[in-house]
Design a protein around this motif. Structure first.
Motif, PDB file in Angstrom:
ATOM      1  N   SER A 193     -22.454  -0.237  28.764  1.00 25.57           N
ATOM      2  CA  SER A 193     -23.293   0.405  27.744  1.00 25.57           C
ATOM      3  C   SER A 193     -23.061  -0.159  26.344  1.00 25.57           C
ATOM      4  O   SER A 193     -23.270   0.548  25.355  1.00 25.57           O
ATOM      5  CB  SER A 193     -23.065   1.914  27.764  1.00 25.57           C
ATOM      6  OG  SER A 193     -21.718   2.204  27.505  1.00 25.57           O
TER       7      SER A 193
ATOM      8  N   THR B  15     -24.599   5.325  33.650  1.00 32.51           N
ATOM      9  CA  THR B  15     -24.556   6.625  34.315  1.00 32.51           C
ATOM     10  C   THR B  15     -24.654   6.473  35.828  1.00 32.51           C
ATOM     11  O   THR B  15     -23.903   7.098  36.579  1.00 32.51           O
ATOM     12  CB  THR B  15     -25.696   7.522  33.794  1.00 32.51           C
ATOM     13  OG1 THR B  15     -25.590   7.613  32.375  1.00 32.51           O
ATOM     14  CG2 THR B  15     -25.617   8.900  34.405  1.00 32.51           C
TER      15      THR B  15
ATOM     16  N   HIS C 197     -27.079  -0.822  22.919  1.00 31.31           N
ATOM     17  CA  HIS C 197     -27.566   0.543  22.730  1.00 31.31           C
ATOM     18  C   HIS C 197     -29.040   0.614  23.103  1.00 31.31           C
ATOM     19  O   HIS C 197     -29.927   0.633  22.251  1.00 31.31           O
ATOM     20  CB  HIS C 197     -27.321   1.000  21.292  1.00 31.31           C
ATOM     21  CG  HIS C 197     -25.878   1.028  20.939  1.00 31.31           C
ATOM     22  ND1 HIS C 197     -24.996   1.914  21.495  1.00 31.31           N
ATOM     23  CD2 HIS C 197     -25.140   0.242  20.117  1.00 31.31           C
ATOM     24  CE1 HIS C 197     -23.791   1.707  21.018  1.00 31.31           C
ATOM     25  NE2 HIS C 197     -23.841   0.691  20.182  1.00 31.31           N
TER      26      HIS C 197
ATOM     27  N   THR D 271     -27.693   2.666  29.158  1.00 31.79           N
ATOM     28  CA  THR D 271     -27.101   3.994  29.324  1.00 31.79           C
ATOM     29  C   THR D 271     -27.385   4.530  30.714  1.00 31.79           C
ATOM     30  O   THR D 271     -26.507   5.112  31.365  1.00 31.79           O
ATOM     31  CB  THR D 271     -27.661   4.966  28.265  1.00 31.79           C
ATOM     32  OG1 THR D 271     -27.456   4.403  26.973  1.00 31.79           O
ATOM     33  CG2 THR D 271     -26.986   6.311  28.354  1.00 31.79           C
ATOM     34  N   GLU D 272     -28.592   4.313  31.195  1.00 30.53           N
ATOM     35  CA  GLU D 272     -28.952   4.726  32.556  1.00 30.53           C
ATOM     36  C   GLU D 272     -28.134   3.954  33.591  1.00 30.53           C
ATOM     37  O   GLU D 272     -27.659   4.523  34.574  1.00 30.53           O
ATOM     38  CB  GLU D 272     -30.441   4.488  32.787  1.00 30.53           C
ATOM     39  CG  GLU D 272     -30.907   4.848  34.172  1.00 30.53           C
ATOM     40  CD  GLU D 272     -32.363   4.483  34.400  1.00 30.53           C
ATOM     41  OE1 GLU D 272     -32.813   4.602  35.555  1.00 30.53           O
ATOM     42  OE2 GLU D 272     -33.042   4.079  33.451  1.00 30.53           O
TER      43      GLU D 272
END
Length: 162
Positions: free
Chosen positions: A45, A57, A48, A53-54
């Motif tokens: 990550s 996760t 930005h 981010t996905e």
């Protein structure tokens, strides 16, 4: 990312792999795998972007589920055999759970759906780390338990992955 933070993350990545590769105790191998997982998340990550981010996760959730399966497999084996030694895997439910968990960690065919999505949200260097360095720990665990695992299932998963 700050060069100092980047160096710390890469050193913890190497430390986690070395801990996993040199351990003969299930709990220590699990700790090494968790250090690997937690050190690659900030690397994934760094950009930005919602896509990274996905990807971070998805990577975390998949690896956490696989680590929980490894821990559960080792607990079942320790309950039935009385030892936490990696080379003493003799329980049939432990074989099945460990094979599924390591297949998930490696991104092999039945549980590979997370890997392309994570690689799409990562940079090229991060994708290279995920597809090479992150596979060293689980491959070492397969190597240490190869006498107990089903060779036919491992070969089938490997062939279908190619």
């Amino acid at each position: 990312m700050n060069p100092t933070i980047s160096m710390v993350m890469l050193l913890s990545l190497a430390t986690g792999t070395i801990i996993t590769m040199t351990s003969y105790h299930w709990l220590l191998a699990w700790v090494g795998l968790e250090i690997n997982t937690l050190s690659i998340i900030p690397i994934i990550s760094t950009t930005h972007h919602p896509r990274s981010t996905e990807a971070a996760t998805k990577y975390f959730l998949t690896q956490a589920a696989a680590s929980a399966l490894i821990l559960f497999s080792s607990m079942v084996n320790a309950w039935e055999t009385g030892t936490w030694d990696i080379t003493q895997l003799s329980s049939m439910p432990s074989h099945v759970l460990l094979t599924a968990a390591l297949a998930m960690k490696l991104g092999l065919v039945p549980m590979h759906f997370w890997l392309p999505e994570v690689l799409q949200g990562s940079t090229l260097m991060t994708a290279l780390i995920i597809t090479t360095w992150q596979k060293l720990g689980p491959m070492t665990l397969i190597y240490l338990t190869i006498n107990s695992l089903s060779t036919t299932i491992l070969l089938l998963m490997g062939l279908t992955s190619t």
